[in-house]
Design a protein around this motif. Structure first.
Motif, PDB file in Angstrom:
ATOM      1  N   TYR A 185       0.819  -1.222   0.000  1.00 39.79           N
ATOM      2  CA  TYR A 185       0.000   0.000   0.000  1.00 39.79           C
ATOM      3  C   TYR A 185       0.852   1.270   0.000  1.00 39.79           C
ATOM      4  O   TYR A 185       0.341   2.361  -0.176  1.00 39.79           O
ATOM      5  CB  TYR A 185      -0.903   0.028   1.256  1.00 39.79           C
ATOM      6  CG  TYR A 185      -0.130  -0.247   2.531  1.00 39.79           C
ATOM      7  CD1 TYR A 185       0.595   0.754   3.152  1.00 39.79           C
ATOM      8  CD2 TYR A 185      -0.095  -1.527   3.083  1.00 39.79           C
ATOM      9  CE1 TYR A 185       1.344   0.500   4.283  1.00 39.79           C
ATOM     10  CE2 TYR A 185       0.658  -1.794   4.216  1.00 39.79           C
ATOM     11  CZ  TYR A 185       1.369  -0.778   4.810  1.00 39.79           C
ATOM     12  OH  TYR A 185       2.124  -1.029   5.913  1.00 39.79           O
ATOM     13  N   PHE A 330      -8.154  -2.059   3.560  1.00 37.67           N
ATOM     14  CA  PHE A 330      -7.184  -2.458   2.523  1.00 37.67           C
ATOM     15  C   PHE A 330      -7.947  -3.228   1.443  1.00 37.67           C
ATOM     16  O   PHE A 330      -8.925  -3.920   1.746  1.00 37.67           O
ATOM     17  CB  PHE A 330      -6.099  -3.331   3.162  1.00 37.67           C
ATOM     18  CG  PHE A 330      -5.027  -3.761   2.213  1.00 37.67           C
ATOM     19  CD1 PHE A 330      -3.978  -2.920   1.907  1.00 37.67           C
ATOM     20  CD2 PHE A 330      -5.093  -5.009   1.592  1.00 37.67           C
ATOM     21  CE1 PHE A 330      -2.995  -3.309   1.012  1.00 37.67           C
ATOM     22  CE2 PHE A 330      -4.113  -5.406   0.693  1.00 37.67           C
ATOM     23  CZ  PHE A 330      -3.068  -4.559   0.399  1.00 37.67           C
ATOM     24  N   PRO A 331      -7.533  -3.143   0.162  1.00 35.66           N
ATOM     25  CA  PRO A 331      -8.290  -3.817  -0.906  1.00 35.66           C
ATOM     26  C   PRO A 331      -8.589  -5.280  -0.571  1.00 35.66           C
ATOM     27  O   PRO A 331      -7.671  -6.044  -0.251  1.00 35.66           O
ATOM     28  CB  PRO A 331      -7.358  -3.696  -2.119  1.00 35.66           C
ATOM     29  CG  PRO A 331      -6.592  -2.450  -1.869  1.00 35.66           C
ATOM     30  CD  PRO A 331      -6.406  -2.363  -0.377  1.00 35.66           C
ATOM     31  N   GLU A 333     -10.343  -6.390   1.971  1.00 39.58           N
ATOM     32  CA  GLU A 333     -10.597  -6.680   3.386  1.00 39.58           C
ATOM     33  C   GLU A 333     -12.079  -7.009   3.585  1.00 39.58           C
ATOM     34  O   GLU A 333     -12.951  -6.234   3.209  1.00 39.58           O
ATOM     35  CB  GLU A 333     -10.230  -5.467   4.257  1.00 39.58           C
ATOM     36  CG  GLU A 333     -10.445  -5.715   5.747  1.00 39.58           C
ATOM     37  CD  GLU A 333     -10.270  -4.450   6.590  1.00 39.58           C
ATOM     38  OE1 GLU A 333      -9.222  -4.305   7.230  1.00 39.58           O
ATOM     39  OE2 GLU A 333     -11.200  -3.601   6.588  1.00 39.58           O
ATOM     40  N   TYR A 358      -7.595   3.088   4.150  1.00 37.93           N
ATOM     41  CA  TYR A 358      -6.684   2.827   3.035  1.00 37.93           C
ATOM     42  C   TYR A 358      -6.813   3.908   1.966  1.00 37.93           C
ATOM     43  O   TYR A 358      -7.918   4.284   1.579  1.00 37.93           O
ATOM     44  CB  TYR A 358      -6.983   1.445   2.425  1.00 37.93           C
ATOM     45  CG  TYR A 358      -6.278   1.239   1.109  1.00 37.93           C
ATOM     46  CD1 TYR A 358      -4.910   1.014   1.074  1.00 37.93           C
ATOM     47  CD2 TYR A 358      -6.973   1.316  -0.094  1.00 37.93           C
ATOM     48  CE1 TYR A 358      -4.249   0.868  -0.133  1.00 37.93           C
ATOM     49  CE2 TYR A 358      -6.324   1.162  -1.309  1.00 37.93           C
ATOM     50  CZ  TYR A 358      -4.957   0.945  -1.322  1.00 37.93           C
ATOM     51  OH  TYR A 358      -4.303   0.814  -2.523  1.00 37.93           O
ATOM     52  N   ARG A 360      -5.433   4.896  -1.888  1.00 39.29           N
ATOM     53  CA  ARG A 360      -4.795   4.311  -3.076  1.00 39.29           C
ATOM     54  C   ARG A 360      -3.658   5.211  -3.551  1.00 39.29           C
ATOM     55  O   ARG A 360      -3.876   6.401  -3.771  1.00 39.29           O
ATOM     56  CB  ARG A 360      -5.870   4.196  -4.152  1.00 39.29           C
ATOM     57  CG  ARG A 360      -5.544   3.307  -5.265  1.00 39.29           C
ATOM     58  CD  ARG A 360      -6.764   3.198  -6.183  1.00 39.29           C
ATOM     59  NE  ARG A 360      -6.294   2.713  -7.467  1.00 39.29           N
ATOM     60  CZ  ARG A 360      -5.828   3.498  -8.412  1.00 39.29           C
ATOM     61  NH1 ARG A 360      -5.811   4.802  -8.259  1.00 39.29           N
ATOM     62  NH2 ARG A 360      -5.379   2.984  -9.531  1.00 39.29           N
ATOM     63  N   ALA A 366      -0.729  -2.429  -4.376  1.00 38.89           N
ATOM     64  CA  ALA A 366      -2.125  -2.502  -3.922  1.00 38.89           C
ATOM     65  C   ALA A 366      -3.045  -1.656  -4.803  1.00 38.89           C
ATOM     66  O   ALA A 366      -4.248  -1.933  -4.885  1.00 38.89           O
ATOM     67  CB  ALA A 366      -2.220  -2.051  -2.462  1.00 38.89           C
ATOM     68  N   ASP A 371     -10.854  -3.549  -5.196  1.00 42.24           N
ATOM     69  CA  ASP A 371     -11.180  -2.914  -3.912  1.00 42.24           C
ATOM     70  C   ASP A 371     -12.690  -2.652  -3.863  1.00 42.24           C
ATOM     71  O   ASP A 371     -13.138  -1.524  -4.007  1.00 42.24           O
ATOM     72  CB  ASP A 371     -10.378  -1.604  -3.822  1.00 42.24           C
ATOM     73  CG  ASP A 371     -10.499  -0.932  -2.469  1.00 42.24           C
ATOM     74  OD1 ASP A 371     -11.070  -1.543  -1.547  1.00 42.24           O
ATOM     75  OD2 ASP A 371     -10.019   0.204  -2.345  1.00 42.24           O
ATOM     76  N   LYS A 378     -16.047   1.336   4.775  1.00 42.42           N
ATOM     77  CA  LYS A 378     -14.745   1.499   5.433  1.00 42.42           C
ATOM     78  C   LYS A 378     -14.851   2.484   6.600  1.00 42.42           C
ATOM     79  O   LYS A 378     -14.256   2.274   7.657  1.00 42.42           O
ATOM     80  CB  LYS A 378     -13.707   1.978   4.411  1.00 42.42           C
ATOM     81  CG  LYS A 378     -13.430   0.941   3.331  1.00 42.42           C
ATOM     82  CD  LYS A 378     -12.347   1.401   2.372  1.00 42.42           C
ATOM     83  CE  LYS A 378     -12.150   0.352   1.279  1.00 42.42           C
ATOM     84  NZ  LYS A 378     -10.951   0.591   0.472  1.00 42.42           N
TER      85      LYS A 378
END
Ligand code: 5AD
Ligand code: SF4
Length: 463
Positions: A185, A330-331, A333, A358, A360, A366, A371, A378
């Motif tokens: 990331y 995080f992508p 998750e 997160y 990008r 990542a 995602d 999130k």
């Protein structure tokens, strides 16, 4: 590896003196991490060295320098917004010089945007460009063109740069630069380049100067301090460096950040346990409690390995506290992954958490991962994480009431007539005392807590 030394640039100093009737003023603003704040202190040191004075007021400045952070998109947007606001100042004072440096300036797309959309920015240089600053300024003051090139990274350690420290009693002391970990990331390895360590003699010499100058708290800095020494001609590790520094006499305490769990071992913990001047606090960013996500992040440890280290530290260093960084969303998750993070947070019992949704970052691995979770999902996870953290930390903090502790007084408290002091374990206590105590040690009896802030009373030793 190259080792470069700062040399006073007399020609640049002459160009600055020639361009102004009275010494010009510089405003330097740093964003982001401690490493960047330390870079900002060096930028101020260099500017003083070539004849600038320092101001905290951008409206008074002849030079405005933004030392930027690229770690999250939000930080970059803030910088762009703040640069945009400078247009007005430049219109009012066409002689104002504006520079942008630091991690954002290390990214080609950012430099391109500054070049085309922010014509009032005079120069841009990257994280290793401090040696070029005097020359850049001299050329621009002499009527030269805008300098907007992203400089190539240098695998160099630069020594001898003058530092204008923000505090007289606390100091940052960098021990290594760059990062080779490539967490998927993170933009840092791309913008700050390869890992390189300062020579132990250079660290020790700066450390001695700080202690001799009366500095009471010194924080060793590195993107991953546990990688210290790998690139030295005679390799040594971070625990060895701590041993070397702790052999120095003086009335100081030492902190360090950041440790990567994959490289923080029992030797480090044993070293902390042995030396009372090493603070009883470890910042050990876990990022996630899910092994699946940790693997996707390229972190090289499992939740169980992390917890083993925590348990060993708890057993070996009585009273130790932990803090951590956690990335939410995080992508890929899932709810299950996130539940494992909450579980780990409860299990460790962190006193402090730095939590991030997160973000990008173009160019990282990542950034190419699917995602699917929405921002709202999130944000909801983030709220749950913060709530869990409060449930864990507030009672643990309040349970310290009744103890007597030694603190370093850092500044005025929120309530009138109080100051705040930092405990060895990194918690903060507010207690009634005069502001003249700032920068000194104090003995404090802890009486309770308001949320994460301890409250207490000063113990004044009887003669
Ligand atoms: N998105 C969100 N948080 C990030 N961090 C680093 N990169 C990102 C990103 N792309 C966080 C990590 C790190 C801290 C300094 O910033 O948690 O430990
Ligand atoms: Fe980024 Fe990971 Fe390096 Fe920290 S260790 S700077 S999170 S790549």
């Amino acid at each position: 590896m190259e080792n470069l030394n700062y040399i006073h640039d007399a020609a640049a100093a002459a160009a600055v003196a020639a361009a102004y009737e009275t010494p010009p003023l510089a405003y330097v603003r740093s964003y982001g991490c401690q490493q960047n704040f330390n870079d900002g202190e060096k930028l101020r040191g260099v500017l003083l060295d070539i004849g600038y004075g320092i101001t905290d007021t951008p409206e008074q400045a002849d030079l405005i320098l933004f030392n930027t952070c690229a770690v999250r998109e939000h930080a970059e947007q803030r910088v762009f917004g703040n640069i945009g606001a400078l247009k007005r100042l430049k219109a009012a004072n066409p002689r104002l010089l504006i520079g942008v440096c630091g991690c954002m300036a290390q990214q080609p797309q950012v430099v391109e945007k500054l070049k085309t959309s922010y014509p009032y920015v005079d120069f841009v240089f990257g994280v290793d460009g401090i040696l070029e600053l005097p020359g850049l300024l001299a050329r621009r003051l002499g009527g030269g063109r805008r300098a907007m090139q992203p400089p190539a990274q240098r695998a160099a350690v630069i020594e001898g740069v003058p530092v204008r420290r923000d505090s007289g009693f606390r100091a940052w002391l960098p021990v290594m630069y760059g990062c080779d970990n490539f967490c998927t990331y993170c933009i840092v390895p791309y913008v700050r380049g390869r890992e390189r360590s300062r020579a132990p003699e250079a660290v020790l010499a700066e450390f001695r100067r700080l202690v001799a100058a009366g500095c009471k708290e010194i924080t060793l800095l590195g993107q991953n301090v546990n990688s210290y020494g790998k690139t030295l001609p005679e390799p040594m590790d971070f625990a060895d460096l701590l041993e070397l520094l702790c052999a120095e006499p003086g009335d100081y305490r030492l902190r360090f950040m950041t440790s990567h769990p994959k490289d923080a071992g029992k030797k480090l913990i044993d070293t902390i346990a042995r030396h009372p001047q090493l603070c009883r606090h470890i910042h050990l960013p876990v990022q996630s409690g899910s092994d699946r996500i940790l693997a996707a992040m390229n972190r090289h440890y499992t939740a169980a390995q992390y917890l083993d280290l925590i348990d060993y530290a708890k057993k070996t260093i009585p009273g130790v506290t932990f803090s951590s960084d956690i990335i939410v969303g995080f992508p890929g998750e899932t709810e299950e992954d996130f539940a494992q993070t909450l579980e780990l947070v409860r299990r460790v019992g962190y006193m402090q958490l730095f939590t991030f949704i997160y973000s990008r970052r173009t160019g990282t691995r990542a950034a190419r991962m699917p995602d699917p979770a929405t921002h709202a999902e999130k944000a909801a996870r983030m709220a749950r994480l913060l709530k869990t953290q409060e449930e864990v930390s507030y009672p643990a903090i309040a349970a310290l009431a009744g103890r007597d502790v030694r603190v370093l007084v850092e500044g005025a408290g929120r309530r009138a007539g109080t100051v705040t002091g930092r405990l060895d374990n990194n918690l903060t206590v507010e207690f009634p005392a005069p502001e003249s105590l700032v920068g000194a040690w104090a003995q404090v009896h802890l009486t309770g807590a308001r949320a994460a802030l301890l409250t207490g009373e000063r113990i004044i030793a009887k003669e």
